[in-house]
Design a protein around this motif. Sequence first.
Motif, PDB file in Angstrom:
ATOM      1  N   ALA A 262      98.927  -7.199  56.366  1.00 52.57           N
ATOM      2  CA  ALA A 262     100.026  -7.229  55.403  1.00 52.57           C
ATOM      3  C   ALA A 262      99.907  -6.083  54.402  1.00 52.57           C
ATOM      4  CB  ALA A 262     100.030  -8.576  54.671  1.00 52.57           C
ATOM      5  N   ALA A 263      98.674  -5.777  53.962  1.00 49.18           N
ATOM      6  CA  ALA A 263      98.458  -4.703  52.984  1.00 49.18           C
ATOM      7  C   ALA A 263      98.896  -3.353  53.543  1.00 49.18           C
ATOM      8  CB  ALA A 263      96.992  -4.656  52.578  1.00 49.18           C
ATOM      9  N   VAL A 264      98.547  -3.077  54.802  1.00 47.14           N
ATOM     10  CA  VAL A 264      98.950  -1.815  55.421  1.00 47.14           C
ATOM     11  C   VAL A 264     100.459  -1.777  55.611  1.00 47.14           C
ATOM     12  CG1 VAL A 264      98.743  -0.378  57.479  1.00 47.14           C
ATOM     13  CG2 VAL A 264      96.712  -1.449  56.505  1.00 47.14           C
ATOM     14  N   SER A 265     101.067  -2.934  55.930  1.00 51.35           N
ATOM     15  CA  SER A 265     102.525  -3.002  56.057  1.00 51.35           C
ATOM     16  C   SER A 265     103.185  -2.668  54.726  1.00 51.35           C
ATOM     17  CB  SER A 265     102.951  -4.401  56.525  1.00 51.35           C
ATOM     18  OG  SER A 265     102.418  -4.694  57.791  1.00 51.35           O
ATOM     19  N   LEU A 266     102.603  -3.159  53.634  1.00 53.54           N
ATOM     20  CA  LEU A 266     103.143  -2.864  52.304  1.00 53.54           C
ATOM     21  C   LEU A 266     102.940  -1.396  51.929  1.00 53.54           C
ATOM     22  CD1 LEU A 266     101.844  -6.026  50.401  1.00 53.54           C
ATOM     23  CD2 LEU A 266     104.246  -5.466  50.794  1.00 53.54           C
ATOM     24  N   ALA A 267     101.816  -0.817  52.343  1.00 47.98           N
ATOM     25  CA  ALA A 267     101.472   0.552  51.967  1.00 47.98           C
ATOM     26  C   ALA A 267     102.147   1.609  52.836  1.00 47.98           C
ATOM     27  CB  ALA A 267      99.953   0.744  52.021  1.00 47.98           C
TER      28      ALA A 267
ATOM     29  N   LYS B 156     102.481  -2.232  42.128  1.00 51.62           N
ATOM     30  CA  LYS B 156     103.407  -3.240  41.615  1.00 51.62           C
ATOM     31  C   LYS B 156     104.778  -3.086  42.248  1.00 51.62           C
ATOM     32  CE  LYS B 156     105.320  -5.035  37.265  1.00 51.62           C
ATOM     33  NZ  LYS B 156     105.363  -4.874  35.795  1.00 51.62           N
ATOM     34  N   LEU B 157     105.206  -1.831  42.435  1.00 46.73           N
ATOM     35  CA  LEU B 157     106.524  -1.545  43.011  1.00 46.73           C
ATOM     36  C   LEU B 157     106.641  -2.052  44.444  1.00 46.73           C
ATOM     37  CD1 LEU B 157     109.300  -0.088  42.866  1.00 46.73           C
ATOM     38  CD2 LEU B 157     108.122   1.970  43.672  1.00 46.73           C
ATOM     39  N   ILE B 158     105.595  -1.878  45.245  1.00 45.19           N
ATOM     40  CA  ILE B 158     105.677  -2.264  46.660  1.00 45.19           C
ATOM     41  C   ILE B 158     105.487  -3.759  46.861  1.00 45.19           C
ATOM     42  CG2 ILE B 158     104.925   0.011  47.436  1.00 45.19           C
ATOM     43  CD1 ILE B 158     102.176  -1.145  48.007  1.00 45.19           C
ATOM     44  N   GLY B 159     105.193  -4.487  45.800  1.00 45.33           N
ATOM     45  CA  GLY B 159     105.115  -5.937  45.899  1.00 45.33           C
ATOM     46  C   GLY B 159     103.792  -6.471  46.396  1.00 45.33           C
ATOM     47  N   ALA B 160     102.705  -5.741  46.152  1.00 42.72           N
ATOM     48  CA  ALA B 160     101.384  -6.227  46.572  1.00 42.72           C
ATOM     49  C   ALA B 160     101.034  -7.503  45.814  1.00 42.72           C
ATOM     50  CB  ALA B 160     100.327  -5.155  46.316  1.00 42.72           C
ATOM     51  N   SER B 161     100.570  -8.518  46.539  1.00 50.77           N
ATOM     52  CA  SER B 161     100.194  -9.794  45.935  1.00 50.77           C
ATOM     53  C   SER B 161      98.710  -9.785  45.591  1.00 50.77           C
ATOM     54  CB  SER B 161     100.496 -10.940  46.904  1.00 50.77           C
ATOM     55  OG  SER B 161      99.618 -10.889  48.016  1.00 50.77           O
ATOM     56  N   ALA B 162      98.258 -10.876  44.976  1.00 49.60           N
ATOM     57  CA  ALA B 162      96.835 -10.983  44.642  1.00 49.60           C
ATOM     58  C   ALA B 162      95.962 -10.914  45.886  1.00 49.60           C
ATOM     59  CB  ALA B 162      96.584 -12.292  43.878  1.00 49.60           C
ATOM     60  N   ASN B 163      96.529 -11.340  47.031  1.00 48.26           N
ATOM     61  CA  ASN B 163      95.778 -11.349  48.288  1.00 48.26           C
ATOM     62  C   ASN B 163      95.682  -9.968  48.936  1.00 48.26           C
ATOM     63  OD1 ASN B 163      95.366 -14.175  48.240  1.00 48.26           O
ATOM     64  ND2 ASN B 163      97.413 -14.515  49.089  1.00 48.26           N
ATOM     65  N   THR B 164      96.622  -9.087  48.603  1.00 50.12           N
ATOM     66  CA  THR B 164      96.701  -7.806  49.317  1.00 50.12           C
ATOM     67  C   THR B 164      96.484  -6.579  48.431  1.00 50.12           C
ATOM     68  OG1 THR B 164      99.115  -7.752  48.992  1.00 50.12           O
ATOM     69  CG2 THR B 164      98.292  -8.761  51.036  1.00 50.12           C
ATOM     70  N   ILE B 165      96.490  -6.741  47.121  1.00 48.98           N
ATOM     71  CA  ILE B 165      96.517  -5.576  46.224  1.00 48.98           C
ATOM     72  C   ILE B 165      95.280  -4.691  46.362  1.00 48.98           C
ATOM     73  CG2 ILE B 165      95.516  -6.811  44.236  1.00 48.98           C
ATOM     74  CD1 ILE B 165      97.501  -5.113  42.500  1.00 48.98           C
ATOM     75  N   ASP B 166      94.099  -5.291  46.505  1.00 46.02           N
ATOM     76  CA  ASP B 166      92.886  -4.470  46.613  1.00 46.02           C
ATOM     77  C   ASP B 166      92.868  -3.674  47.918  1.00 46.02           C
ATOM     78  OD1 ASP B 166      91.905  -5.238  44.159  1.00 46.02           O
ATOM     79  OD2 ASP B 166      90.800  -6.954  44.968  1.00 46.02           O
ATOM     80  N   PHE B 167      93.297  -4.316  49.021  1.00 47.14           N
ATOM     81  CA  PHE B 167      93.363  -3.616  50.304  1.00 47.14           C
ATOM     82  C   PHE B 167      94.365  -2.465  50.235  1.00 47.14           C
ATOM     83  CE2 PHE B 167      92.100  -7.915  52.112  1.00 47.14           C
ATOM     84  CZ  PHE B 167      90.809  -7.526  52.414  1.00 47.14           C
TER      85      PHE B 167
ATOM     86  N   ARG C  90      95.392  -0.840  47.570  1.00 51.71           N
ATOM     87  CA  ARG C  90      94.883   0.209  46.694  1.00 51.71           C
ATOM     88  C   ARG C  90      93.890   1.119  47.438  1.00 51.71           C
ATOM     89  NH1 ARG C  90      94.524   0.052  41.254  1.00 51.71           N
ATOM     90  NH2 ARG C  90      94.710  -2.238  41.265  1.00 51.71           N
ATOM     91  N   ASP C  91      92.967   0.494  48.171  1.00 50.04           N
ATOM     92  CA  ASP C  91      91.977   1.271  48.925  1.00 50.04           C
ATOM     93  C   ASP C  91      92.655   2.194  49.928  1.00 50.04           C
ATOM     94  OD1 ASP C  91      89.975   0.015  47.537  1.00 50.04           O
ATOM     95  OD2 ASP C  91      89.531  -1.454  49.097  1.00 50.04           O
ATOM     96  N   TYR C  92      93.624   1.663  50.639  1.00 52.67           N
ATOM     97  CA  TYR C  92      94.318   2.437  51.678  1.00 52.67           C
ATOM     98  C   TYR C  92      95.070   3.626  51.063  1.00 52.67           C
ATOM     99  CZ  TYR C  92      97.383   3.373  55.691  1.00 52.67           C
ATOM    100  OH  TYR C  92      98.048   3.964  56.730  1.00 52.67           O
ATOM    101  N   LEU C  93      95.836   3.367  50.009  1.00 49.50           N
ATOM    102  CA  LEU C  93      96.690   4.402  49.424  1.00 49.50           C
ATOM    103  C   LEU C  93      95.910   5.474  48.678  1.00 49.50           C
ATOM    104  CD1 LEU C  93      99.779   2.379  48.147  1.00 49.50           C
ATOM    105  CD2 LEU C  93      99.639   3.921  50.108  1.00 49.50           C
TER     106      LEU C  93
ATOM    107  N   GLY D  44      87.415  -1.338  57.555  1.00 43.22           N
ATOM    108  CA  GLY D  44      88.739  -1.950  57.477  1.00 43.22           C
ATOM    109  C   GLY D  44      89.836  -0.953  57.166  1.00 43.22           C
ATOM    110  N   VAL D  45      90.684  -1.285  56.168  1.00 42.39           N
ATOM    111  CA  VAL D  45      91.834  -0.434  55.845  1.00 42.39           C
ATOM    112  C   VAL D  45      91.401   0.940  55.326  1.00 42.39           C
ATOM    113  CG1 VAL D  45      93.394  -2.355  55.392  1.00 42.39           C
ATOM    114  CG2 VAL D  45      91.992  -1.459  53.530  1.00 42.39           C
ATOM    115  N   VAL D  46      90.233   1.018  54.692  1.00 48.37           N
ATOM    116  CA  VAL D  46      89.719   2.313  54.235  1.00 48.37           C
ATOM    117  C   VAL D  46      89.457   3.219  55.440  1.00 48.37           C
ATOM    118  CG1 VAL D  46      87.766   3.487  53.152  1.00 48.37           C
ATOM    119  CG2 VAL D  46      88.740   1.451  52.082  1.00 48.37           C
ATOM    120  N   GLY D  47      88.876   2.659  56.492  1.00 46.29           N
ATOM    121  CA  GLY D  47      88.627   3.421  57.715  1.00 46.29           C
ATOM    122  C   GLY D  47      89.917   3.921  58.335  1.00 46.29           C
ATOM    123  N   ALA D  48      90.959   3.061  58.318  1.00 50.31           N
ATOM    124  CA  ALA D  48      92.258   3.472  58.869  1.00 50.31           C
ATOM    125  C   ALA D  48      92.829   4.644  58.088  1.00 50.31           C
ATOM    126  CB  ALA D  48      93.226   2.293  58.837  1.00 50.31           C
ATOM    127  N   ALA D  49      92.719   4.606  56.758  1.00 50.63           N
ATOM    128  CA  ALA D  49      93.251   5.681  55.920  1.00 50.63           C
ATOM    129  C   ALA D  49      92.490   6.982  56.125  1.00 50.63           C
ATOM    130  CB  ALA D  49      93.200   5.260  54.448  1.00 50.63           C
TER     131      ALA D  49
END
Length: 451
Positions: A52-57, A122-133, A135-138, A192-197
């Motif tokens: 979900a975090a990557v989908s948001l990012a 905040k703009l992309i709608g990251a929730s408490a469950n996805t915001i850290d992931f 942030r790392d990716y972006l 994880g998502v850091v590796g993808a980025a």
Amino acid sequence: MRDNRQLFEEAPVAKAVAVMAVPTMISMLVVVIYNMADTFFIGQTGDPMQVAAVSLATPVFMVFMALGNLFGIGGSSAISRALGEKKTERAKNISSFCCYGSLGLGVVMALIFLVGMNGILKLIGASANTIDFARDYLTYIAAGGPFIMFGTAFGNILRGEGAAKESMIGNMIGTITNIILDPIMILGLGWGVVGAAIATVIGNMAASLYYLQFFLRKKSSLSIRLRDFKAKDRIAAGVMSIGIPASLNNILMSCANIVLNQVLIGYGDTPVAAMGVAMKSNMLVVLLQIGLCSGIQPLIGYNYGARNKKRLLKVFRFTGMCAVVIGTFLTVVMVMARQAVIQAFIDDSQVIAYGIQMVIALQMSGPVLGILFLCINTLQGMGKAIPSLVLTICRQGLIFIPLVYLLNALFGMDGVIYAQPAADFISIALSLILCLSIFRKMDREEVRGKD
């Protein structure tokens, strides 16, 4: 020095379209595989929140690609028209302008995104469950912004002079590098998502290095030399007049995805993850048709610049027929394989259930969606900035975004899911009206010229 005059002017239309479009379609296929691989390996972590975090990012990542297209598509259109008019020095000035413009803007955007990260999340709608992931990716994507923009720009610039094969090779080098690094960094190192980025940024660096050596080895008739840099004499204006509508299309796609995710998040994180997977799988249908239609843009631009309307229309009609055939075939394949495709990304029963419905909805416009991309690329190739801007704004802005809210209010999440195909059909009808009106205007101008 490169001379593709015979291909642009004399080769059979089917051959010319194949030579220009097939490498671009292969490049797009590799991009599809990369995007699927990225999501697939993140899905293998077993964590829907990372998906979900990557989908948001992803929409934010697309902004860098959009700004690369500002110089890439705008520059390619201007270069092909300049070559059609036999203005080779102007073509060199344009390519040098696009080189330093994309790098300079890439640095500026990287700084803006890194400094404004909290607001973007905040703009992309990251929730408490996805915001850290997210942030790392972006953070890593933003740091690699200049390479993403330069690689995106020059993949298109090379096609402007007919070097479709070399454009494809650079794209494949970057994407294959990314695909190889994904499982190592995402799963092997456990990043994880850091590796993808990081894999994404390294892939774009590899592509950029290939394009750089292509010019340094003097295999191109274009230039990236600073002494050829020139922005006046309508060079910057010519690039921007087509590049802005083209990049705006990608930016509006990003905005549309952000709006879509913000509406879906009201139904939970799982629908967001499912839509991300469904849209990644739908890329096979969309990007191959985009590859076909963007591949012929230099043919359109060259023949428009050379005032060869008969050949331009032959290219348009043949490509339209190919787009419908390819779109229909891919749609049938995707609908038949919908469950297997979704399940391959992530083995979560809720994500799979939502994803199957979303895939079917997205495929409704698949058989004829290529017509929209054909009309957009034809208008861009001809340098018709305002009509191409109208189509761009309508599909992802004026039509899609209001439909998301309207259909959500009327039908709930089902309405949100079907907003994209509804917007596509309206946009396809509008694109045909605009293109046919431009062609009729060309007929009238030709008659007046004879008088």
